[in-house]
Design an enzyme around this catalytic site. Structure first.
Site, PDB file in Angstrom:
ATOM      1  N   ASP A 287       0.760  -1.257   0.122  1.00 14.15           N
ATOM      2  CA  ASP A 287      -0.065   0.082   0.093  1.00 14.15           C
ATOM      3  C   ASP A 287       0.923   1.217  -0.122  1.00 14.15           C
ATOM      4  O   ASP A 287       0.676   2.194  -0.745  1.00 14.15           O
ATOM      5  CB  ASP A 287      -0.824   0.152   1.214  1.00 14.15           C
ATOM      6  CG  ASP A 287      -2.183  -0.879   1.285  1.00 14.15           C
ATOM      7  OD1 ASP A 287      -2.552  -0.950  -0.012  1.00 14.15           O
ATOM      8  OD2 ASP A 287      -2.598  -1.480   2.163  1.00 14.15           O
TER       9      ASP A 287
ATOM     10  N   ASP B 201      -6.262  -1.100  -4.023  1.00 16.11           N
ATOM     11  CA  ASP B 201      -7.515  -1.848  -3.645  1.00 16.11           C
ATOM     12  C   ASP B 201      -7.358  -3.244  -3.439  1.00 16.11           C
ATOM     13  O   ASP B 201      -6.909  -4.062  -4.089  1.00 16.11           O
ATOM     14  CB  ASP B 201      -8.615  -1.366  -4.579  1.00 16.11           C
ATOM     15  CG  ASP B 201     -10.037  -1.899  -3.898  1.00 16.11           C
ATOM     16  OD1 ASP B 201     -10.642  -1.573  -3.037  1.00 16.11           O
ATOM     17  OD2 ASP B 201     -10.460  -3.094  -4.575  1.00 16.11           O
TER      18      ASP B 201
ATOM     19  N   GLU C 293     -13.344   5.127  -5.031  1.00 16.43           N
ATOM     20  CA  GLU C 293     -13.863   3.843  -5.178  1.00 16.43           C
ATOM     21  C   GLU C 293     -15.401   3.753  -5.767  1.00 16.43           C
ATOM     22  O   GLU C 293     -15.557   3.152  -7.019  1.00 16.43           O
ATOM     23  CB  GLU C 293     -14.016   2.832  -3.708  1.00 16.43           C
ATOM     24  CG  GLU C 293     -12.785   2.509  -3.366  1.00 16.43           C
ATOM     25  CD  GLU C 293     -12.570   1.944  -1.846  1.00 16.43           C
ATOM     26  OE1 GLU C 293     -11.780   0.919  -1.710  1.00 16.43           O
ATOM     27  OE2 GLU C 293     -13.658   2.345  -1.053  1.00 16.43           O
TER      28      GLU C 293
END
Length: 338
Positions: free
Chosen positions: A76, A123, A282
């Protein structure tokens, strides 16, 4: 024995975007250069995802959590840095919003452009140790006329985005993108380092046979949600029940939904009253792509792209997929609100 013919006239993502640019004489080419920076970021992340185990990039980054409360994986952090650097160095970005950063990143004046990019750099990373597909989700806004690039340029309805897309990292790296004129899919050819057009003009089926939702949360659902998913599992006589397919990585679940149809959902519930997925980076990009492919995306009570976020990390419920399937859940919510 006949020789297999080698295709030499391939359509790359860069070529496709340039072809579109030529159709608009007023285009400056800035968006094309920005998309090249997005491509670079995706290629770099794809390489790191593929080598994650070998480079010891799996696992949690020192027990850290990001601003939205999710555990931060090492990848990440690396993916976030990759995209921030690629986008800033393009010289075409004024504002960046990342899932991994608490505040919006305002680009310094000497590097500032006229676009804002909102993104989730990796994600589904909670699944990466198990080898599940993960991905990058992004959306692009153009800054408002007269603006120098502020948070207000991204706190806008998703319908005002000019580009939305995602790149899924799995057995291959697949980039799905829309510039507001349909949806196209590209696959990374590692041999030449280019995304090649492999899924032109993606159209989601009008109705599907698959539903995708975390049924572990069924205990907390509201009545419309419970009624809808029960109707898929226990249909009237003569109709077949839907198949359940839930990967737990939004990019992978939405990718399958775009190609095969059906419905993907992450509803609000008693635990997460505003849903779990973030609006800007998102829900908006995935809703934009779904609509451009002929599908629908709603919160249950309104169109997702009509939501106006108040904060950069706001959340909202989402139901997206085939038009007829989303119409069904919308009808049930309207019935319960009467």
């Amino acid at each position: 024995m006949s020789e297999e013919k080698v295709t030499t006239d391939i359509i790359t993502l860069s070529r496709h975007v340039l072809d579109e640019q030529r159709k608009h004489k007023e285009a400056s080419g800035d968006l094309t250069l920005l998309l090249n920076a997005v491509q670079l970021g995706c290629k770099f992340v794809a390489t790191n995802v593929r080598k994650a185990r070998l480079l010891n990039l799996v696992g949690i980054a020192g027990g850290a959590v990001n601003v939205t409360g999710d555990e931060q994986k090492k990848l990440d952090v690396i993916s976030n840095e990759i995209f921030i650097n690629a986008l800033r160095s393009s010289g075409k970005v004024a504002v960046m919003v990342s899932e991994e950063d608490e505040k919006a990143i305002i680009v310094e004046d000497e590097m500032k452009g006229k676009y804002c990019v909102v993104f989730d750099p990796l994600d589904g990373s909670s699944n990466i140790d198990a080898g599940v597909n993960v991905g990058t989700i992004f959306g692009i806004y153009k800054i408002k006329d007269g603006s120098g690039g502020t948070i207000s340029d991204v706190l806008r309805p998703g319908r005002e985005m000019v580009v939305a897309g995602y790149c899924m990292y799995g057995s291959s790296a697949n980039m799905i993108i829309s510039t507001g004129n349909g949806v196209n899919g590209y696959t990374l050819d590692n041999a030449i380092g280019e995304f090649i057009l492999t899924h032109p003009n993606i159209k989601i089926p009008k109705r599907g046979k698959i539903y995708s939702v975390n049924e572990g949360n069924a205990k907390y659902w509201d009545e419309p949600c419970t009624e809808y998913f029960n109707s898929l599992k226990f249909p009237p006589e003569g109709k077949n029940p839907y198949s359940a397919r839930y990967i737990g990585s939004m990019v992978a679940d939405v990718h399958r939904t775009l190609l095969y149809g059906g419905i993907f959902a992450y509803p609000a519930d008693k635990k997460s009253k505003n849903g779990k997925l973030r609006v800007l980076y998102e829900c908006f990009p995935m809703a934009f792509l779904t609509e451009q492919a002929g599908g629908k995306a709603i919160t249950g009570r309104e169109r997702v792209l009509d939501v106006t976020p108040q904060n950069i990390h706001d959340r909202c419920p989402i139901f997206l997929g085939s038009e007829d399937d989303v119409d069904d859940i919308e009808t049930i919510y309207k019935k319960h609100s009467c």
